[in-house]
Scaffold this active site. Structure first.
Site, mmCIF file in Angstrom:
data_model
loop_
_atom_site.group_PDB
_atom_site.id
_atom_site.type_symbol
_atom_site.label_atom_id
_atom_site.label_comp_id
_atom_site.label_asym_id
_atom_site.label_seq_id
_atom_site.Cartn_x
_atom_site.Cartn_y
_atom_site.Cartn_z
ATOM 1 N N ASN A 191 1.498 -30.800 103.000
ATOM 2 C CA ASN A 191 1.995 -29.563 103.150
ATOM 3 C C ASN A 191 2.066 -28.901 104.591
ATOM 4 O O ASN A 191 2.595 -27.621 104.595
ATOM 5 C CB ASN A 191 1.877 -28.708 101.928
ATOM 6 C CG ASN A 191 2.211 -29.133 100.643
ATOM 7 O OD1 ASN A 191 3.198 -29.887 100.498
ATOM 8 N ND2 ASN A 191 1.147 -29.044 99.694
ATOM 9 N N ARG A 212 19.606 -64.276 133.052
ATOM 10 C CA ARG A 212 20.627 -64.447 131.886
ATOM 11 C C ARG A 212 22.304 -64.810 132.602
ATOM 12 O O ARG A 212 22.615 -63.892 133.236
ATOM 13 C CB ARG A 212 20.885 -63.640 131.005
ATOM 14 C CG ARG A 212 21.907 -63.613 129.961
ATOM 15 C CD ARG A 212 21.700 -64.704 128.950
ATOM 16 N NE ARG A 212 22.544 -64.538 127.972
ATOM 17 C CZ ARG A 212 22.739 -65.546 126.925
ATOM 18 N NH1 ARG A 212 22.191 -66.553 126.911
ATOM 19 N NH2 ARG A 212 23.649 -65.247 125.954
ATOM 20 N N GLU A 269 1.736 -35.800 117.241
ATOM 21 C CA GLU A 269 1.108 -34.917 117.986
ATOM 22 C C GLU A 269 1.994 -33.628 118.672
ATOM 23 O O GLU A 269 2.102 -33.198 119.851
ATOM 24 C CB GLU A 269 0.279 -35.505 119.445
ATOM 25 C CG GLU A 269 -0.697 -36.084 119.218
ATOM 26 C CD GLU A 269 -1.928 -36.369 120.179
ATOM 27 O OE1 GLU A 269 -1.706 -35.806 121.268
ATOM 28 O OE2 GLU A 269 -2.792 -37.324 120.032
ATOM 29 N N THR A 311 6.061 -32.700 117.261
ATOM 30 C CA THR A 311 7.530 -33.326 117.245
ATOM 31 C C THR A 311 8.513 -32.675 118.459
ATOM 32 O O THR A 311 7.978 -31.824 119.090
ATOM 33 C CB THR A 311 8.466 -33.184 115.922
ATOM 34 O OG1 THR A 311 8.628 -31.706 116.152
ATOM 35 C CG2 THR A 311 7.844 -33.606 114.624
ATOM 36 N N SER A 312 9.363 -33.744 118.877
ATOM 37 C CA SER A 312 10.303 -33.196 120.027
ATOM 38 C C SER A 312 10.708 -31.855 119.804
ATOM 39 O O SER A 312 10.781 -30.855 120.740
ATOM 40 C CB SER A 312 11.457 -34.116 120.215
ATOM 41 O OG SER A 312 10.816 -35.531 120.643
#
Lengths: 382, 267
Positions: free
Chosen positions: A129, A268, A363, A365-366
């Site tokens: 929570n 490529r 650690e 959030t944005s």
């Protein structure tokens, strides 16, 4: 102002890169596939002081500066993001707070084992929570004579299944918000500590993430970190440090995706020329290179401010917010450049993509990073 | 205490190699430089000796001032001390000139028991210095050893010699030229890197040494690089079909046609 790394930092980058390519490259896909923390890798990391990058030599650490620290984490993450996570969490949010706020006795007791990597550390805060609302934790440590009795649980604990020394944030009195919280040093051997199952995650699968359950754990008062009511402050300051590591990790993941992309785009051939000669691809590469450079410089700036003992909460939030964002974008572009090949598990591009996502979450959030940045920039004058 | 010297060279990292078109020489500015890869095995041997015997290890190189970073890296691996032979007078030395300068350096340093080198450098691949230096110093050179022990002043070793192995007993001082993959060079601990940058490097320049006149200046080197050309070996692919025996027979014939023939002992 000087944008050059020192000779020492350059050597650190080269040697950690060599180490990572030798030891981590072969295991990275395996631990990702098998959802496994590699003790063998942990042992190899001991030999290069990776568990005590910034701790003083007195305790067996390498006592390096914070930019060197960021370089180490970036180089490890470039090859194996999971390993970089294990290392940075141990160093920056496990060992660092004990070094910073611990008593001499606590340092003597724990730092030798942490610096050598004989013991792994974890830092726990998040609960079912309480995530972004850090003050909402419900774990409770009730004072009883010369000890505290800890009850409650923590979730999403990085190094949860492998840590021997665990920093636990818990309330010592029922109160609202950020007050009445202490940081307690819990040892694996303590009665009443239960470790949950290893979480099955999208990425960072070579890192052990578990829940922890506390059943009447008796914590001696000597195991309180800092002052009893400093818990919230210690957590916030610790995360400021931790975020530099996470940002460096994100830069490392982005760098890996970028290098794969450049190599692939040059080799490529479609429509009779390398796809790197099409703007649809080359502009993507140009964006990647620019973003990585910008992110890396933000990381170095935050690291440098930390070493200069200047406030760095904003810088740390900025580098973490930006580096994690570009890591997610770049790993996605890298898959796009590789086309179908990028989507296959034969190449590590899809792993980079999966690994990158969580850097925007853990650690802080944005969204929380932006909150911190906004608070800082709106506080003073322009 | 044994005085062990490891002779290394700083070389450009292979993928960043570029050649100056006018002089034909390697461009050494603004590129990533590393310890010559073969020299890592020599350093590892010295570190192993240090662990098993009472040995003081020194890393030595001759080169421009930036060669210091190669020495720091060797110190970071655990080598005790470092010597840099550096002087504008020594610029553009060829292998012979290099040998003679290093010889003068050892005359100056006086004490040495073991000199260890790698097999060759990645930027010029001559492999000449170990042989020349052992001649110049008049000490034995042993190559390709795989077992060794030291008792007093005696060095015992086994070395590869074609399909034989030779047991050798020799008195110190000696030179060893170790082959590639002779051992596994260790990884560098971060603390080692930190300490390496706190050490002082001994500099030996032209004036330190009692150099004869012929050792000054690049023009005295007998070797002159006239031209550098890109060499592209010609290769071709061919797919072979048939049973294993038929394929082996086919390869055997191709080798024979190209003058590569040997006695087949197995299948």
């Amino acid at each position: 102002m000087n944008f050059q790394l020192t000779e020492k930092q350059k050597l650190i980058r080269r040697r950690i890169r060599t180490f990572s390519e030798d030891f981590l490259a072969p295991v990275a896909p395996i631990i990702d596939r098998e959802l496994k923390f590699s003790w063998e890798t942990a042992r190899e990391l001991k030999k290069i002081n990776a568990w005590g990058i910034q701790l003083p030599q007195k305790y067996g650490g390498a006592e390096l500066d914070s930019i060197s620290y960021a370089i180490c984490i970036e180089e490890i993450a470039r090859v194996c993001a999971s390993t970089a996570l294990n290392v940075t969490v141990h160093n920056s949010v496990g060992a660092f707070p004990i070094y910073k706020w611990g008593t001499e006795k606590q340092k003597e007791k724990y730092l030798y084992d942490l610096a050598s990597g004989n013991k792994i550390a974890a830092f726990t805060w998040t609960e079912p929570n309480a995530g972004s609302d850090a003050g909402g934790i419900e774990s409770l440590a009730i004072e009883e004579d010369d000890k505290f009795i800890l009850n409650g649980s923590k979730i999403f604990v990085t190094n949860g299944g492998v840590a021997s020394i665990i920093l636990v944030g818990a309330k010592y009195q029922k109160s609202d918000g950020n007050h009445g919280i202490g940081t307690f040093i819990v040892e694996k051997e303590m009665d009443g500590l239960e470790i949950g199952d290893t979480e099955d995650k999208l990425g960072m699968r070579g890192s052990s993430t578990t829940s922890l359950y506390f059943h009447d754990i008796e914590i001696p008062k000597t195991n309180i970190l800092g002052r009893l009511d400093d818990g919230f402050k210690i957590a916030m300051k610790t995360l400021n440090v931790g975020r530099i590591g996470i940002a460096a990790q994100a830069v490392g993941i982005a760098q890996a995706a970028y290098e794969y992309s450049v190599k692939y785009a040059k080799g490529r051939i479609q429509f009779n020329k390398p796809i790197s000669q099409f703007e649809g691809i080359s502009f993507k590469l140009a964006d990647m290179a620019t973003d990585i450079d910008a992110a890396r410089l933000l990381v170095y700036k935050a690291a440098n401010f930390k070493d200069l003992n200047r406030p760095f909460a904003k810088e740390s939030a900025m580098c973490k917010y930006y580096a994690s964002k570009i890591a997610r974008e770049i790993t996605q572009k890298a898959i796009q450049i590789h086309g179908g090949y990028g989507y296959m598990k034969d190449l590590p591009l899809e792993r980079f993509y999966r690994d990158s996502k969580v850097t925007e979450i853990y650690e802080g959030t944005s969204e929380i990073m932006k909150l911190i940045i906004a608070q800082q920039i709106l506080r003073g004058d322009l | 205490m044994l005085e062990v010297y490891v002779l290394i060279k700083q070389v450009p990292k292979s993928h960043s190699l570029r050649i100056d078109k006018s002089s034909g020489a390697l461009i050494r500015e603004n590129i990533e430089n590393i310890i010559n890869p073969d020299d890592l095995y020599a350093l590892e041997l010295a570190l192993t000796l240090k662990e098993s015997y009472d040995a003081h290890t020194v890393v030595m190189t001759m080169g421009p001032p930036q060669a210091e970073s190669a020495l720091r890296e060797a110190l970071a691996m655990g080598i005790d001390d470092a010597v840099l032979i550096s002087d504008p007078q020594f610029a553009y030395s060829d292998t012979l000139q290099t040998t003679l300068v290093i010889k003068e350096a050892f005359e100056y340093l006086k004490r040495y028991d073991l000199l260890i080198t790698g097999s060759e450098t990645s930027d010029s691949s001559t492999g000449q210095v170990p042989y020349q230096l052992s001649e110049a110093l008049d000490i034995p050179l042993i190559t390709d050893i795989f077992e060794y022990k030291i008792e007093g002043r005696n060095f015992y070793c086994q070395r590869n010699f074609g399909h034989e192995s030779q047991n050798i007993q020799v008195e110190l001082p000696i030179m060893l030229r170790v082959r590639r993959h002779f051992n596994k060079p260790r990884h560098v601990p971060l603390l080692g890197i930190k300490k390496a940058f706190e050490k002082k490097i001994k500099i030996i320049d032209f004036n330190t040494l009692n150099c004869p006149d012929y050792l000054d200046g690049c023009n005295k080197s007998p070797t002159i690089v006239v031209k550098t050309e890109k060499f592209i070996p010609k290769r071709k692919n061919q797919f072979i079909e048939g049973t294993i025996k038929e394929q082996a027979e086919f390869i055997k014939n191709v080798m024979k046609e190209n003058g590569i023939e040997r006695q087949w002992t197995g299948i």
